[in-house]
Design a protein around this motif. Structure first.
Motif, mmCIF file in Angstrom:
data_model
loop_
_atom_site.group_PDB
_atom_site.id
_atom_site.type_symbol
_atom_site.label_atom_id
_atom_site.label_comp_id
_atom_site.label_asym_id
_atom_site.label_seq_id
_atom_site.Cartn_x
_atom_site.Cartn_y
_atom_site.Cartn_z
ATOM 1 N N TYR A 123 -8.252 -26.029 -15.948
ATOM 2 C CA TYR A 123 -9.311 -25.853 -14.940
ATOM 3 C C TYR A 123 -10.678 -26.352 -15.393
ATOM 4 O O TYR A 123 -11.691 -26.011 -14.803
ATOM 5 N N ASN A 124 -10.732 -27.146 -16.436
ATOM 6 C CA ASN A 124 -12.022 -27.661 -16.891
ATOM 7 C C ASN A 124 -12.627 -28.609 -15.858
ATOM 8 O O ASN A 124 -11.981 -29.573 -15.441
ATOM 9 N N ASP A 125 -13.847 -28.340 -15.453
ATOM 10 C CA ASP A 125 -14.541 -29.230 -14.525
ATOM 11 C C ASP A 125 -15.354 -30.289 -15.251
ATOM 12 O O ASP A 125 -15.821 -31.246 -14.640
ATOM 13 N N GLN A 126 -15.544 -30.116 -16.537
ATOM 14 C CA GLN A 126 -16.435 -31.022 -17.264
ATOM 15 C C GLN A 126 -15.881 -31.267 -18.648
ATOM 16 O O GLN A 126 -15.356 -30.352 -19.299
ATOM 17 N N SER A 127 -16.009 -32.506 -19.101
ATOM 18 C CA SER A 127 -15.594 -32.861 -20.447
ATOM 19 C C SER A 127 -16.743 -32.549 -21.398
ATOM 20 O O SER A 127 -17.817 -33.135 -21.310
ATOM 21 N N VAL A 128 -16.517 -31.603 -22.333
ATOM 22 C CA VAL A 128 -17.582 -31.118 -23.207
ATOM 23 C C VAL A 128 -17.206 -31.362 -24.654
ATOM 24 O O VAL A 128 -16.070 -31.094 -25.066
ATOM 25 N N GLY A 129 -18.170 -31.852 -25.424
ATOM 26 C CA GLY A 129 -17.900 -32.130 -26.825
ATOM 27 C C GLY A 129 -18.885 -31.458 -27.756
ATOM 28 O O GLY A 129 -19.036 -31.884 -28.894
ATOM 29 N N SER A 130 -19.581 -30.430 -27.283
ATOM 30 C CA SER A 130 -20.564 -29.756 -28.136
ATOM 31 C C SER A 130 -20.485 -28.245 -27.910
ATOM 32 O O SER A 130 -19.755 -27.757 -27.050
ATOM 33 N N ALA B 115 -13.786 -32.449 -25.096
ATOM 34 C CA ALA B 115 -13.560 -33.464 -24.065
ATOM 35 C C ALA B 115 -12.221 -33.238 -23.348
ATOM 36 O O ALA B 115 -11.477 -34.177 -23.055
ATOM 37 N N ASN B 116 -11.922 -31.972 -23.065
ATOM 38 C CA ASN B 116 -10.694 -31.576 -22.343
ATOM 39 C C ASN B 116 -9.412 -31.843 -23.133
ATOM 40 O O ASN B 116 -8.315 -31.849 -22.566
ATOM 41 N N LYS B 117 -9.529 -32.008 -24.430
ATOM 42 C CA LYS B 117 -8.334 -32.284 -25.235
ATOM 43 C C LYS B 117 -7.682 -31.012 -25.774
ATOM 44 O O LYS B 117 -6.532 -31.039 -26.219
ATOM 45 N N TRP B 118 -8.422 -29.898 -25.787
ATOM 46 C CA TRP B 118 -7.878 -28.662 -26.340
ATOM 47 C C TRP B 118 -7.239 -27.808 -25.246
ATOM 48 O O TRP B 118 -7.735 -27.762 -24.105
ATOM 49 N N GLU B 119 -6.230 -27.062 -25.599
ATOM 50 C CA GLU B 119 -5.644 -26.078 -24.699
ATOM 51 C C GLU B 119 -6.287 -24.707 -24.973
ATOM 52 O O GLU B 119 -5.653 -23.668 -24.834
ATOM 53 N N TYR B 120 -7.520 -24.764 -25.348
ATOM 54 C CA TYR B 120 -8.314 -23.563 -25.671
ATOM 55 C C TYR B 120 -9.778 -24.004 -25.684
ATOM 56 O O TYR B 120 -10.076 -25.198 -25.499
ATOM 57 N N VAL B 121 -10.645 -23.073 -25.912
ATOM 58 C CA VAL B 121 -12.062 -23.382 -26.133
ATOM 59 C C VAL B 121 -12.501 -22.675 -27.406
ATOM 60 O O VAL B 121 -11.898 -21.677 -27.824
ATOM 61 N N ARG B 122 -13.573 -23.203 -27.992
ATOM 62 C CA ARG B 122 -14.087 -22.614 -29.225
ATOM 63 C C ARG B 122 -15.605 -22.388 -29.126
ATOM 64 O O ARG B 122 -16.304 -23.095 -28.400
ATOM 65 N N CYS B 123 -16.071 -21.426 -29.923
ATOM 66 C CA CYS B 123 -17.515 -21.177 -30.054
ATOM 67 C C CYS B 123 -17.810 -20.812 -31.499
ATOM 68 O O CYS B 123 -16.892 -20.598 -32.301
ATOM 69 N N GLY B 124 -19.081 -20.698 -31.850
ATOM 70 C CA GLY B 124 -19.490 -20.457 -33.236
ATOM 71 C C GLY B 124 -19.847 -21.769 -33.890
ATOM 72 O O GLY B 124 -19.124 -22.769 -33.753
ATOM 73 N N ARG B 125 -21.003 -21.781 -34.616
ATOM 74 C CA ARG B 125 -21.490 -23.056 -35.131
ATOM 75 C C ARG B 125 -21.694 -23.032 -36.642
ATOM 76 O O ARG B 125 -21.958 -21.986 -37.246
ATOM 77 N N LYS B 126 -21.621 -24.230 -37.193
ATOM 78 C CA LYS B 126 -21.887 -24.434 -38.610
ATOM 79 C C LYS B 126 -23.389 -24.355 -38.869
ATOM 80 O O LYS B 126 -24.181 -24.996 -38.180
ATOM 81 N N ASN B 127 -23.785 -23.515 -39.836
ATOM 82 C CA ASN B 127 -25.174 -23.403 -40.310
ATOM 83 C C ASN B 127 -26.145 -22.866 -39.261
ATOM 84 O O ASN B 127 -27.357 -22.945 -39.442
ATOM 85 N N ASN B 128 -25.637 -22.347 -38.159
ATOM 86 C CA ASN B 128 -26.521 -21.827 -37.109
ATOM 87 C C ASN B 128 -25.907 -20.566 -36.495
ATOM 88 O O ASN B 128 -24.698 -20.509 -36.236
ATOM 89 N N ASP B 129 -26.763 -19.551 -36.239
ATOM 90 C CA ASP B 129 -26.320 -18.436 -35.418
ATOM 91 C C ASP B 129 -26.047 -18.966 -34.013
ATOM 92 O O ASP B 129 -26.677 -19.938 -33.571
#
Length: 499
Positions: free
Chosen positions: A34-41, A64-78
């Motif tokens: 159901y992704n409406d947008q390709s996101v890479g960040s 970019a809609n390649k994962w069958e999941y989503v992720r959050c949490g960043r390197k070196n940043n809250d």
């Protein structure tokens, strides 16, 4: 006949079953379906549409809609990621999120929303772990939405939390498109209204909705079902804001109500000197013992006891100069431009006023007047000349001078060169903006405080014409060789003005 009975029994069974087993509904979000947008960040807000209903994701990466999941949490940043469901068309009671992995969690919060209003907020950090995290609740409704907020601390790599599915399920509305029926819960009521008090307060909370429980906070936070349950009166001994909410057995919540209680410790000031030694804005009970009224006017009521003088600013006392005051004043000690005072709004109901003799002014030289110890005291100076400097008037004797200021709106008249036999008034400090050095002024209370020396004022000769004269004396009897400074002198037995 037998066929009719059988049909009737079947109909009855269908009705009973329909009542016992209410129809359930759900909405499921999966990726990348159901992704409406390709996101890479990890800093983008985007949407996912399921059966015409729009979910909002902010801070989640779908590669970019390649994962069958989503992720959050960043390197070196809250990092903060927010997943918000659409408003459901059914009454939800279960929220299930499939967590594939998670780490570096600071907090995870689940909220039930009615539009922008937060109905319930619950921290679920402790049990937000890999697997199906199932949240059950009883206060969902048609038209409510559900928000999951994940706060992560800085990590060594991106994508510390991974989610692959979200399912919201519950009971279908009786009719398609039915609006939620909100059950009204009465807001808690306070036994004591908020305000300023001079002693501890005991607060009782009550609710008109039978069976509703009251929850409250004392730290300015919004109360929820996770807050302190009200079971006994709340005793407040310091300034506190009490916020309360009532919640019934079905989970329906009232509006949040609050009251602020400002509570001061009362200082017992046994005299004026004690009061003036206190910190500014100290709430006190000041005891006045035979305090004499020195001046009244323009919201001033200057009083003096055996220890010092003080202004009762804006008091409602009906007094005159010379009256004696006895009793207790309840108010706040402060200063205005350096003037020590009890602030407006004090309680004078305990004060008694009696007649008394006119206060006697203390005779001083001009250079003695301008001292902190004389603040608000009644003083008298003699043998001075009136001078004008810009818009200001001064009493001058020799090299010394002090400003004359109409603090009490006495509406007297001064003239350049006027010779004063005496000038009586209250010593008023002036400190612009309560900062910097204090200067002192003398404030006549009435026109009678200004006594003009008619003989000296009428003298036309000046010392410029008498420099060679013999027998020159000051008014206090000291003989001088020359009268070099401005002032009034006795020359050959006559008063002479040097200007």
């Amino acid at each position: 006949m037998i066929k009719f009975l059988r049909l009737s029994l079947v109909a009855m069974l269908m009705t009973v079953c329909g009542n016992l087993f209410a129809q359930t509904e759900s909405i499921t979000l999966t990726f990348p379906d159901y992704n409406d947008q390709s996101v890479g960040s990890y800093t983008t807000a985007w949407t996912a549409t399921v059966d015409g209903q729009v979910w909002t994701l902010d801070g989640f990466n779908n590669n970019a809609n390649k994962w069958e999941y989503v992720r959050c949490g960043r390197k070196n940043n809250d990092h903060t990621a927010i997943l918000t469901s659409p408003a459901t068309k059914f009454k939800a009671d279960t929220y299930t999120v499939t967590v594939d992995k998670t780490s570096n969690l600071e907090s995870v919060t689940f909220e039930i929303l009615n539009g922008e209003e937060v109905i319930t907020s619950k921290t679920i950090t402790d049990f937000f772990a890999a697997g199906d995290v199932k949240l059950q609740f009883n206060n969902g409704a048609v038209g409510y939405s559900y928000r999951l907020t994940i706060n992560s601390t800085a990590a060594s790599a991106n994508g510390t939390t991974q989610i692959s599915k979200v399912v919201i399920s519950g009971t279908a509305a009786e009719e398609p498109g039915e609006e939620p029926v909100e059950e009204t819960v009465a807001a808690p009521e306070f036994s004591v209204a908020g305000g300023t008090y001079n002693e501890p307060q005991t607060i009782t909370l009550s609710c008109a909705t039978e069976g509703a429980k009251i929850y409250y906070t004392l730290d300015e936070s919004e109360p929820t079902a996770e807050s302190t349950l009200y079971t006994e009166p709340i005793v407040l001994e310091q300034t506190t804001t009490v916020k309360a909410v009532a919640i019934d057995a079905k989970g329906n919540a009232s509006e949040v109500v609050s009251q602020k209680y400002v509570i001061y410790d009362i200082v017992k000031a046994q005299n004026i000197a004690f009061a003036k030694a206190c910190d500014l804005n100290t709430v006190m009970e000041l005891t006045l013992k035979n305090a004499v009224v020195l001046a009244v006017g323009n919201r001033y009521c200057v009083v003096m006891d055996a220890t010092g003088a003080l202004n009762l600013y804006g008091s409602d006392l009906e007094v005159a100069v010379g009256n004696r005051l006895n009793g207790v004043v309840k108010g706040t000690y402060t200063k205005f431009n350096g003037t020590p005072q009890i602030a407006a709004g004090a309680d004078y109901s305990d004060i008694t006023v009696t007649e008394g003799d006119e206060p006697e002014a203390k005779l001083m030289a001009i250079d003695e007047v301008a001292a902190e110890i004389n603040t608000l005291m009644l003083v008298k100076i003699e043998n001075a000349i009136v001078e004008k400097d810009g818009n200001n008037w001064y009493a001058v004797s020799g090299e010394d001078r002090i400003q004359i200021y109409d603090t009490f709106k006495a509406n007297y008249t001064l003239e350049e060169g006027m010779v004063l036999e005496s000038l009586t008034g209250i010593v008023i400090p002036f400190q612009k903006g309560n900062k910097g050095d204090i200067t002192y002024e003398i404030a006549p209370r009435t026109e009678a405080d200004i006594v003009v020396d008619q003989i000296a004022t009428g003298i036309s000769e000046t010392m410029a014409q008498r420099q060679g004269a013999d027998a020159i004396y000051t008014l206090d009897g000291r003989q001088v060789k020359t009268a070099a400074a401005k002032g009034i002198y006795i020359i050959n037995g006559k008063k002479t003005v040097l200007r």
